[in-house]
Write an enzyme that holds these catalytic residues in place. Structure first.
Site, PDB file in Angstrom:
ATOM      1  N   ASP A  79       0.824  -1.213   0.000  1.00  0.00           N
ATOM      2  CA  ASP A  79       0.000   0.000   0.000  1.00  0.00           C
ATOM      3  C   ASP A  79       0.857   1.261   0.000  1.00  0.00           C
ATOM      4  O   ASP A  79       0.438   2.293  -0.520  1.00  0.00           O
ATOM      5  CB  ASP A  79      -0.935   0.007   1.209  1.00  0.00           C
ATOM      6  CG  ASP A  79      -2.195  -0.804   0.951  1.00  0.00           C
ATOM      7  OD1 ASP A  79      -2.137  -1.719   0.109  1.00  0.00           O
ATOM      8  OD2 ASP A  79      -3.228  -0.534   1.585  1.00  0.00           O
ATOM      9  N   CYS A 121       1.083  -7.941   5.561  1.00  0.00           N
ATOM     10  CA  CYS A 121       0.690  -6.556   5.282  1.00  0.00           C
ATOM     11  C   CYS A 121      -0.795  -6.388   5.014  1.00  0.00           C
ATOM     12  O   CYS A 121      -1.577  -7.312   5.107  1.00  0.00           O
ATOM     13  CB  CYS A 121       1.546  -5.995   4.154  1.00  0.00           C
ATOM     14  SG  CYS A 121       3.282  -5.806   4.648  1.00  0.00           S
ATOM     15  N   ASP A 122      -1.136  -5.176   4.596  1.00  0.00           N
ATOM     16  CA  ASP A 122      -2.465  -4.591   4.705  1.00  0.00           C
ATOM     17  C   ASP A 122      -3.630  -5.481   4.279  1.00  0.00           C
ATOM     18  O   ASP A 122      -4.510  -5.777   5.057  1.00  0.00           O
ATOM     19  CB  ASP A 122      -2.497  -3.278   3.914  1.00  0.00           C
ATOM     20  CG  ASP A 122      -1.525  -2.262   4.472  1.00  0.00           C
ATOM     21  OD1 ASP A 122      -1.939  -1.130   4.725  1.00  0.00           O
ATOM     22  OD2 ASP A 122      -0.337  -2.586   4.670  1.00  0.00           O
ATOM     23  N   LYS A 123      -3.690  -5.843   3.011  1.00  0.00           N
ATOM     24  CA  LYS A 123      -4.841  -6.614   2.531  1.00  0.00           C
ATOM     25  C   LYS A 123      -4.529  -8.099   2.488  1.00  0.00           C
ATOM     26  O   LYS A 123      -5.437  -8.915   2.291  1.00  0.00           O
ATOM     27  CB  LYS A 123      -5.256  -6.134   1.123  1.00  0.00           C
ATOM     28  CG  LYS A 123      -5.443  -4.641   1.018  1.00  0.00           C
ATOM     29  CD  LYS A 123      -6.405  -4.074   2.046  1.00  0.00           C
ATOM     30  CE  LYS A 123      -6.389  -2.571   2.100  1.00  0.00           C
ATOM     31  NZ  LYS A 123      -5.141  -2.003   2.629  1.00  0.00           N
ATOM     32  N   CYS A 187       6.261  -2.001   8.194  1.00  0.00           N
ATOM     33  CA  CYS A 187       6.459  -0.613   8.647  1.00  0.00           C
ATOM     34  C   CYS A 187       6.085  -0.520  10.120  1.00  0.00           C
ATOM     35  O   CYS A 187       5.071  -1.065  10.554  1.00  0.00           O
ATOM     36  CB  CYS A 187       5.598   0.341   7.826  1.00  0.00           C
ATOM     37  SG  CYS A 187       5.865   0.219   6.047  1.00  0.00           S
ATOM     38  N   GLU A 436      -7.238   4.397  -0.567  1.00  0.00           N
ATOM     39  CA  GLU A 436      -6.831   5.146   0.625  1.00  0.00           C
ATOM     40  C   GLU A 436      -6.441   6.567   0.209  1.00  0.00           C
ATOM     41  O   GLU A 436      -5.799   6.755  -0.833  1.00  0.00           O
ATOM     42  CB  GLU A 436      -5.621   4.484   1.293  1.00  0.00           C
ATOM     43  CG  GLU A 436      -5.946   3.198   2.010  1.00  0.00           C
ATOM     44  CD  GLU A 436      -4.744   2.621   2.727  1.00  0.00           C
ATOM     45  OE1 GLU A 436      -4.943   1.685   3.512  1.00  0.00           O
ATOM     46  OE2 GLU A 436      -3.616   3.092   2.508  1.00  0.00           O
ATOM     47  N   SER A 459      -5.352   5.227   5.254  1.00  0.00           N
ATOM     48  CA  SER A 459      -4.284   4.383   5.767  1.00  0.00           C
ATOM     49  C   SER A 459      -4.368   4.335   7.282  1.00  0.00           C
ATOM     50  O   SER A 459      -4.827   5.285   7.917  1.00  0.00           O
ATOM     51  CB  SER A 459      -2.923   4.953   5.343  1.00  0.00           C
ATOM     52  OG  SER A 459      -1.891   4.402   6.112  1.00  0.00           O
TER      53      SER A 459
END
Length: 548
Positions: A79, A121-123, A187, A436, A459
């Site tokens: 992302d 991570c995100d998704k 991150c 986002e 985000s």
């Protein structure tokens, strides 16, 4: 146990074993439980780079416990790289591609007795959890862990603002960023990635204390071996399966964790989507209900400008925070180790009370995420209260039909302090893909005292008065589609309201002449726009039933 491979008719079983032997599998090993190692490693996503090295100790653990590991891959998007351009339209849809690809590999081959899903991570984490829930094989998630931050969050933010002000070169900003993201790993802020890894622990589908252990650490590699062993034990025992672990109580506890640390608002999309796979209807009402009993206990960036998740881990990590939140949780429910949640966190200790506050002495008596309703969000909207900086805002609307238009207006000086910036047609259908708007929040921070209201999303790193996930979205005829420049908008987080200060008869006149602005992105995104449901229900496919 009756293995999946033994359910295949004898002749076809012999042929498929021949195919596997041609891949290098020892024929004798085909009498063992087959564990799928589902790896989302690639060389693009920093949080996923460590997964290549973690797959080997996981497979070692599987072999030690008498199982046969077979590894396959799925996709993963970053992302951070996709921010601020058209690529972000693919991020949320990739979640469903991941779940579908895992389903395809597992059910298409019909040989797996259990799964270890590797993601960071995100998704990707929610996509893997959706797949686990859908397939309902004995499963657990193993993550890559956060990278070390060598500078404080505020130093990274200062460098970004200096670049936006024209005071820092690209090369210098990259150098500073490389000290904040110092190497392979997630991150280090509390964005969607770390939030979802912690949520996997709270749900009970990941080993305790794995979410925030540093990337590429000896401790994480040791737990990878243990995860491999556990996967074989789960397969041999036939569970517990995800359907036995991912109960309504588990989802409520995951919500409580997010509220207790001011985690990513993207969980309002992912938790309902995972729950949907099991036929559990999770709504914004669940968030509001859990918030009333859940205090805000732990502040790290973006809720605090000095601390990251590495500080949270040093203070006791996810188990310590869950233990502190136990009065708001369901300690008797089952987790993947076969223990209850209470047993799993019993030995956890808070080692820094400045980072994790006591339940009886919270940072705030209610959680760090708030649900808003009103005539501008009839089905609801979300704000990260812990990072907003203000509970009340009123200002004139500045309306834009895409993020690019809002960014250009901010950079040209059209947007002024005190404005309520409305960015619409960025929802799941209208985007399409529900981008986002994190880059816009960074630019808005440069202006100061600006609210952003969108049917898109944010985000987990976003801060300020940023309201997203608004429903109904503009493409579905929500009132956000009727806002005009200069309209007064009132945000009252304490009251939980988001109000367009325009009379109903005026809104009715506008609706009579309204026409939706539908973007046609073509390809996969065209199909996505035609099949996706509303954000408040997890942006799941409308034509998709529950379960397998």
């Amino acid at each position: 146990m009756q293995r999946s491979i033994d359910k295949v008719p004898p002749y076809q079983r012999a042929i498929l074993k021949g195919h596997l032997v041609s891949c290098g599998v020892d024929y004798k090993d085909l009498d063992k439980p087959v564990i799928g190692v589902v790896n989302s490693w690639n060389e693009i996503v920093a949080g996923h780079v460590p997964l290549r090295g973690l797959a080997e100790p996981i497979k070692d653990g599987i072999r030690q416990a008498g199982g046969l590991p077979l590894e396959f891959n799925t996709i993963a998007m970053c992302d951070g790289i996709a921010q601020g351009h058209a690529g972000m339209r693919y991020s949320l849809p990739s979640r469903d591609l991941i779940a579908d690809s895992v389903e395809t590999m597992v059910l298409g081959h019909g040989i797996f007795d259990g799964l270890i899903l590797m993601a960071s991570c995100d998704k990707i984490v929610p996509g893997m959890l959706m797949a686990a829930a859908r397939l309902d094989l004995p499963s657990l998630l193993f993550t890559g862990g956060p990278s070390a931050n060598l500078i404080k969050p505020f130093e990274s933010k200062q460098a970004r603002q200096a670049f936006l002000q024209g005071e820092m070169s690209e090369e210098d900003l990259v150098a500073v960023t490389a000290r904040y993201y110092s190497g392979p790993g997630i991150c280090s802020y509390l964005g969607t990635a770390n939030t979802m890894c912690m949520v996997a622990e709270a749900l009970g589908l990941a080993l305790p204390n794995t979410a925030l252990l540093p990337a590429e650490s000896d401790e994480r590699r040791a737990l990878a071996v243990e995860a491999g062993r556990l996967a074989v034990r789960l397969a041999a025992a036939g569970g517990p399966k995800p359907s036995q672990i991912l109960t309504r109580s588990a989802f409520q506890d995951a919500i409580a964790l997010v509220l207790g640390m001011g985690g990513s608002l993207n969980t309002v999309l992912h938790l309902p989507a995972i729950a949907h796979e099991l036929g559990i209807d999770l709504t914004l009402d669940d968030w509001a209900e859990v918030s009333r009993r859940t205090p805000f206990l732990a502040a790290v960036t973006p809720n605090h400008n000095q601390r990251t998740v590495n500080d949270l881990q040093r203070a006791g990590g996810t188990p310590a925070l869950l233990k502190e939140l136990l009065p708001a949780l369901h300690p008797e429910r089952l987790v993947v180790t076969g223990q209850t949640l209470g047993q799993a966190v019993a030995d956890a200790e808070v080692t820094d009370r400045e980072v994790i506050h006591p339940f009886t002495d919270p940072i705030s008596p209610e959680g760090g995420v708030a649900v808003l309703h009103g005539n501008l969000a009839e089905d609801g909207a979300m704000i990260k209260r812990s990072a907003a900086g203000a509970d009340f805002f009123r200002g004139p609307a500045r309306v834009y039909n895409a993020e690019e238009a809002a960014l250009a207006a901010a950079q040209s000086g059209e947007i002024q302090p005190g404005d309520a910036v409305v960015v619409r047609y960025e929802g799941p259908r209208g985007g399409p893909g529900m981008r986002e708007l994190h880059r816009l929040t960074e630019v808005a921070a440069k202006i100061g005292n600006v609210a952003i209201i969108t049917d898109g999303r944010f985000s987990g790193a976003s801060s300020g008065v940023s309201i997203g996930y608004l429903a109904p979205e503009a493409a579905d005829g929500g009132n956000i589609a009727l806002v005009e420049n200069g309209d007064s908008i009132t945000i009252d987080v304490s009251r939980g309201t988001l109000t367009l200060d325009v009379p109903n008869d005026v809104l009715a006149e506008r609706r009579a002449r309204w026409q939706a602005e539908i973007k046609d992105a073509g390809g996969f995104l065209r199909w996505y726009a035609q099949s996706v449901g509303p954000a408040v229900k997890g942006a799941v496919r409308l034509d998709f039933g529950c379960g397998v």
